[in-house]
Design a protein around this motif. Structure first.
Motif, PDB file in Angstrom:
ATOM      1  N   VAL A  80       0.832  -1.205   0.000  1.00  9.68           N
ATOM      2  CA  VAL A  80       0.000   0.000   0.000  1.00  9.68           C
ATOM      3  C   VAL A  80       0.870   1.259   0.000  1.00  9.68           C
ATOM      4  O   VAL A  80       0.673   2.178  -0.800  1.00  9.68           O
ATOM      5  CB  VAL A  80      -0.975   0.000   1.191  1.00  9.68           C
ATOM      6  CG1 VAL A  80      -1.731   1.324   1.272  1.00  9.68           C
ATOM      7  CG2 VAL A  80      -1.963  -1.163   1.072  1.00  9.68           C
ATOM      8  N   GLY A  81       1.847   1.314   0.897  1.00 10.91           N
ATOM      9  CA  GLY A  81       2.720   2.476   0.952  1.00 10.91           C
ATOM     10  C   GLY A  81       3.532   2.652  -0.312  1.00 10.91           C
ATOM     11  O   GLY A  81       3.741   3.777  -0.786  1.00 10.91           O
ATOM     12  N   THR A  82       3.998   1.536  -0.882  1.00  8.06           N
ATOM     13  CA  THR A  82       4.765   1.593  -2.136  1.00  8.06           C
ATOM     14  C   THR A  82       3.905   2.174  -3.254  1.00  8.06           C
ATOM     15  O   THR A  82       4.350   3.028  -4.029  1.00  8.06           O
ATOM     16  CB  THR A  82       5.256   0.197  -2.530  1.00  8.06           C
ATOM     17  OG1 THR A  82       6.056  -0.336  -1.475  1.00  8.06           O
ATOM     18  CG2 THR A  82       6.064   0.227  -3.810  1.00  8.06           C
ATOM     19  N   ALA A  83       2.647   1.706  -3.337  1.00 10.17           N
ATOM     20  CA  ALA A  83       1.740   2.214  -4.371  1.00 10.17           C
ATOM     21  C   ALA A  83       1.431   3.688  -4.156  1.00 10.17           C
ATOM     22  O   ALA A  83       1.386   4.474  -5.115  1.00 10.17           O
ATOM     23  CB  ALA A  83       0.459   1.392  -4.390  1.00 10.17           C
ATOM     24  N   GLN A  84       1.197   4.074  -2.913  1.00  9.41           N
ATOM     25  CA  GLN A  84       0.898   5.488  -2.639  1.00  9.41           C
ATOM     26  C   GLN A  84       2.065   6.382  -3.016  1.00  9.41           C
ATOM     27  O   GLN A  84       1.878   7.456  -3.603  1.00  9.41           O
ATOM     28  CB  GLN A  84       0.532   5.654  -1.164  1.00  9.41           C
ATOM     29  CG  GLN A  84      -0.819   5.070  -0.806  1.00  9.41           C
ATOM     30  CD  GLN A  84      -1.105   5.083   0.673  1.00  9.41           C
ATOM     31  OE1 GLN A  84      -0.188   5.097   1.504  1.00  9.41           O
ATOM     32  NE2 GLN A  84      -2.375   5.072   1.040  1.00  9.41           N
ATOM     33  N   ALA A  85       3.290   5.952  -2.694  1.00  7.94           N
ATOM     34  CA  ALA A  85       4.464   6.764  -3.017  1.00  7.94           C
ATOM     35  C   ALA A  85       4.614   6.945  -4.521  1.00  7.94           C
ATOM     36  O   ALA A  85       5.045   8.001  -4.994  1.00  7.94           O
ATOM     37  CB  ALA A  85       5.716   6.127  -2.423  1.00  7.94           C
ATOM     38  N   ARG A  86       4.261   5.924  -5.287  1.00 12.12           N
ATOM     39  CA  ARG A  86       4.410   6.004  -6.742  1.00 12.12           C
ATOM     40  C   ARG A  86       3.231   6.724  -7.397  1.00 12.12           C
ATOM     41  O   ARG A  86       3.422   7.492  -8.358  1.00 12.12           O
ATOM     42  CB  ARG A  86       4.545   4.599  -7.331  1.00 12.12           C
ATOM     43  CG  ARG A  86       4.635   4.578  -8.856  1.00 12.12           C
ATOM     44  CD  ARG A  86       4.916   3.205  -9.413  1.00 12.12           C
ATOM     45  NE  ARG A  86       6.324   2.857  -9.294  1.00 12.12           N
ATOM     46  CZ  ARG A  86       6.804   1.930  -8.466  1.00 12.12           C
ATOM     47  NH1 ARG A  86       5.966   1.242  -7.695  1.00 12.12           N
ATOM     48  NH2 ARG A  86       8.095   1.689  -8.406  1.00 12.12           N
ATOM     49  N   LEU A  87       2.009   6.455  -6.924  1.00 16.37           N
ATOM     50  CA  LEU A  87       0.821   6.907  -7.644  1.00 16.37           C
ATOM     51  C   LEU A  87       0.244   8.230  -7.143  1.00 16.37           C
ATOM     52  O   LEU A  87      -0.354   8.978  -7.927  1.00 16.37           O
ATOM     53  CB  LEU A  87      -0.258   5.833  -7.578  1.00 16.37           C
ATOM     54  CG  LEU A  87       0.080   4.505  -8.270  1.00 16.37           C
ATOM     55  CD1 LEU A  87      -1.032   3.486  -8.037  1.00 16.37           C
ATOM     56  CD2 LEU A  87       0.315   4.700  -9.765  1.00 16.37           C
ATOM     57  N   SER A  88       0.384   8.518  -5.855  1.00 12.55           N
ATOM     58  CA  SER A  88      -0.206   9.763  -5.331  1.00 12.55           C
ATOM     59  C   SER A  88       0.314  10.999  -6.049  1.00 12.55           C
ATOM     60  O   SER A  88      -0.480  11.901  -6.376  1.00 12.55           O
ATOM     61  CB  SER A  88       0.034   9.867  -3.822  1.00 12.55           C
ATOM     62  OG  SER A  88      -0.668   8.850  -3.135  1.00 12.55           O
ATOM     63  N   PRO A  89       1.631  11.099  -6.341  1.00 13.32           N
ATOM     64  CA  PRO A  89       2.096  12.279  -7.092  1.00 13.32           C
ATOM     65  C   PRO A  89       1.492  12.384  -8.491  1.00 13.32           C
ATOM     66  O   PRO A  89       1.520  13.462  -9.094  1.00 13.32           O
ATOM     67  CB  PRO A  89       3.616  12.064  -7.165  1.00 13.32           C
ATOM     68  CG  PRO A  89       3.938  11.181  -6.014  1.00 13.32           C
ATOM     69  CD  PRO A  89       2.763  10.261  -5.897  1.00 13.32           C
ATOM     70  N   LEU A  90       0.947  11.276  -8.997  1.00 11.29           N
ATOM     71  CA  LEU A  90       0.320  11.274 -10.321  1.00 11.29           C
ATOM     72  C   LEU A  90      -1.173  11.562 -10.243  1.00 11.29           C
ATOM     73  O   LEU A  90      -1.867  11.537 -11.259  1.00 11.29           O
ATOM     74  CB  LEU A  90       0.550   9.922 -11.005  1.00 11.29           C
ATOM     75  CG  LEU A  90       2.006   9.478 -11.165  1.00 11.29           C
ATOM     76  CD1 LEU A  90       2.077   8.089 -11.806  1.00 11.29           C
ATOM     77  CD2 LEU A  90       2.796  10.487 -11.978  1.00 11.29           C
ATOM     78  N   GLY A  91      -1.681  11.813  -9.029  1.00 11.10           N
ATOM     79  CA  GLY A  91      -3.090  12.122  -8.848  1.00 11.10           C
ATOM     80  C   GLY A  91      -3.981  10.928  -8.612  1.00 11.10           C
ATOM     81  O   GLY A  91      -5.215  11.057  -8.604  1.00 11.10           O
ATOM     82  N   VAL A  92      -3.391   9.762  -8.396  1.00 13.06           N
ATOM     83  CA  VAL A  92      -4.173   8.531  -8.197  1.00 13.06           C
ATOM     84  C   VAL A  92      -4.415   8.311  -6.713  1.00 13.06           C
ATOM     85  O   VAL A  92      -3.485   8.380  -5.899  1.00 13.06           O
ATOM     86  CB  VAL A  92      -3.444   7.318  -8.791  1.00 13.06           C
ATOM     87  CG1 VAL A  92      -4.237   6.040  -8.536  1.00 13.06           C
ATOM     88  CG2 VAL A  92      -3.223   7.512 -10.284  1.00 13.06           C
ATOM     89  N   SER A  93      -5.648   8.014  -6.353  1.00 10.92           N
ATOM     90  CA  SER A  93      -6.000   7.665  -4.979  1.00 10.92           C
ATOM     91  C   SER A  93      -5.801   6.166  -4.780  1.00 10.92           C
ATOM     92  O   SER A  93      -6.336   5.358  -5.547  1.00 10.92           O
ATOM     93  CB  SER A  93      -7.456   8.038  -4.702  1.00 10.92           C
ATOM     94  OG  SER A  93      -7.862   7.581  -3.429  1.00 10.92           O
ATOM     95  N   VAL A  94      -5.032   5.777  -3.756  1.00 11.16           N
ATOM     96  CA  VAL A  94      -4.778   4.366  -3.465  1.00 11.16           C
ATOM     97  C   VAL A  94      -5.537   3.995  -2.195  1.00 11.16           C
ATOM     98  O   VAL A  94      -5.362   4.621  -1.148  1.00 11.16           O
ATOM     99  CB  VAL A  94      -3.272   4.094  -3.283  1.00 11.16           C
ATOM    100  CG1 VAL A  94      -3.038   2.631  -2.928  1.00 11.16           C
ATOM    101  CG2 VAL A  94      -2.509   4.460  -4.547  1.00 11.16           C
ATOM    102  N   VAL A  95      -6.381   2.973  -2.296  1.00  9.38           N
ATOM    103  CA  VAL A  95      -7.251   2.568  -1.198  1.00  9.38           C
ATOM    104  C   VAL A  95      -6.869   1.167  -0.740  1.00  9.38           C
ATOM    105  O   VAL A  95      -6.845   0.228  -1.549  1.00  9.38           O
ATOM    106  CB  VAL A  95      -8.735   2.589  -1.635  1.00  9.38           C
ATOM    107  CG1 VAL A  95      -9.644   2.169  -0.485  1.00  9.38           C
ATOM    108  CG2 VAL A  95      -9.117   3.984  -2.151  1.00  9.38           C
TER     109      VAL A  95
END
Length: 256
Positions: A80-95
Motif C-alpha cells: 500500500v505504501g509503495t503504491a501510494q508513493a508512486r501513484l499519489s504524485p500522479l493524482g491517483v488515490s490508493v485505497v
C-alpha cells in the motif's frame, strides 16, 4: 559471471518490492497477446478508472489513465505504501482493501468482501492478475461500463516441478477462462472478447528462478532454496531457463 553460490545468496537476500518481478531485467514475461494495448484503448474512452490489486502501482503508472479520476486498490499491506508513493504524485488515490479470495475458492469462502465504493462509481474496472468478486465489480460499474481482466490460470507449478525433477501433483485449482466466464456471466456481464493461451516466462539464470519461486510462494508453495539446492545446481549449467504459464483474459460489458 557470478558463481552458483553467489546467485542463490542474492536470491535469498533480495526482497520483492511491489509487484515488480523482473528481477532487474533477468526475468521476462511474454503473454500471447498485448493486454496493455487492449486496456489502453478502453482507458482512452473512459472518464474514470479503477485498478484492482495495483501492487506497487508499477503497471498502472505506465498507463494513460484519466488524471481527473483514477483510483487503485491494494490488499497486501506492504504494497500500500509503495503504491501510494508512486501513484499519489500522479493524482491517483490508493485505497487499502481486504482482497478477495481466489476466484476458484469463492463458493466455499462464505461472505465475500465488498469494494469500498458506491454503486455505479466507475466506467472502467481493471484487474490484472488480481482475484475479484464479479458481483462487486458489476455493482461499482456504471451501466455500459467495462471490466477487463487478465489472469494466470491453474497449475502454475507443473513446469517448475518438472525443472526441479519433482513429481507432478494434481492441479490445486480449477481457475480457468471457463470458470471466469461463468462467474462474470452470472454477475450480468456481456462478454465481448476473451482468449486463453500460455505466456513464456524466461529466467536469465538459476538465481532468478530461485528468487521468483521463493518470493512468489503461491506459485509453488513447497519450494525452498535450501531443500532444492541440488536440483537448482543441476539447472545452473543450462543457462537461461523458460517455462510456460497458463493465462487468459476477457473484456466484458455491463448492460445499460
Amino acid at each position: 559471471m557470478p558463481s552458483f553460490d553467489d546467485l542463490l545468496e542474492e536470491a535469498e537476500r533480495r526482497p520483492l518490492v511491489g509487484w515488480d518481478v523482473s528481477y532487474g531485467g533477468r526475468i521476462s514475461h511474454t503473454p500471447p497477446w498485448n493486454f496493455d494495448a487492449f486496456v489502453d484503448a478502453r482507458i482512452g474512452a473512459s472518464p474514470d478508472l479503477l485498478d484492482m490489486g495495483t501492487g506497487g502501482g508499477e503497471w498502472l503508472s505506465r498507463r494513460p489513465f484519466p488524471k481527473s479520476r483514477t483510483t487503485a486498490t491494494e490488499g497486501w499491506p506492504p504494497n500500500v505504501g509503495t503504491a501510494q508513493a508512486r501513484l499519489s504524485p500522479l493524482g491517483v488515490s490508493v485505497v487499502a482493501v481486504v482482497g478477495a479470495p481466489d476466484n476458484a475458492d469463492q463458493l466455499d469462502a462464505g461472505e465475500l468482501p465488498a469494494l469500498p465504493f458506491v454503486d455505479a462509481a466507475f466506467h472502467l474496472v481493471l484487474s490484472r492478475h488480481e482475484a475479484f468478486v464479479a458481483s462487486e465489480v458489476a455493482r461499482v460499474l456504471a451501466p455500459g461500463g467495462r471490466f477487463l481482466t487478465q489472469q494466470i490460470g491453474a497449475d502454475m507449478a507443473s513446469p517448475f516441478r518438472a525443472m526441479l525433477g519433482l513429481p507432478a501433483l494434481p492441479a490445486a485449482s480449477s481457475w480457468s477462462l471457463a470458470m471466469a466466464l461463468e462467474q462474470v456471466g452470472a454477475a450480468g456481464f456481456e462478454i465481448e472478447r476473451c482468449d486463453e493461451g500460455a505466456a513464456r516466462l524466461s529466467f536469465a539464470d538459476v538465481g532468478a528462478l530461485a528468487w521468483y519461486l521463493s518470493r512468489l510462494p503461491w506459485v509453488m508453495p513447497e519450494f525452498d532454496i535450501a531443500r532444492c539446492r541440488e536440483p537448482l545446481r543441476a539447472l545452473a549449467s543450462l543457462g537461461p531457463l523458460t517455462a510456460p504459464q497458463p493465462m487468459f483474459w476477457l473484456d466484458a460489458r455491463k448492460p445499460g
